[in-house]
Design a protein around this motif. Structure first.
Motif: not given
Length: 123
Positions: A107, A78, A105, A82, A80, A69-71
């Motif tokens: 939020c 923002k 995604s 996966l 996300q 996973s990364e942000a």
């Protein structure tokens, strides 16, 4: 005396067989409990059921823990990301991001699901 012992042993064996039958028929492994081959196949099948805008919590419940996973921050949004393993490239004992499908995604909603998606990595 011997007949009592054989009845007890037979009863224990019958109870064991019944227990095993119930476990085999009822137990559904979670994606986290599956072997990598089974999980890869499961992920590929279940990703076909995903819909754009689907809640990320329901995706995590369906697919289990992500392999990576990364942000990311794109302008003011923002994201996300996966990564779920969906295909095999080489047998080296290590799952790489290239063997995964990213789910992006903002939020809590899915925006993109694509095997061919390239993400620019900031260093």
């Amino acid at each position: 005396m011997k007949s009592k012992v054989s009845v007890i042993i037979g009863s224990i064996f019958a109870a064991y067989v019944a227990f095993v039958a119930v476990v085999v028929l009822v137990y559904e492994p979670t994606p986290d409990d599956m072997s990598w081959e089974d999980r890869q196949s499961y992920n590929s099948q279940k990703m076909n059921e995903l819909a754009l805008g689907q809640n990320i919590v329901s995706v995590k419940q369906l697919l289990g823990k992500a392999d990576f996973s990364e942000a990311k921050a794109v302008k003011e949004t923002k994201l996300q990301v996966l990564f779920y393993r969906t295909h095999h490239e080489k047998s080296d004992g290590v799952t790489t991001k290239e063997e995964c499908t990213p789910l992006i995604s903002p939020c809590v909603r899915i925006v993109v699901a694509s095997i061919n998606l390239q993400i620019n990595r900031e260093r």
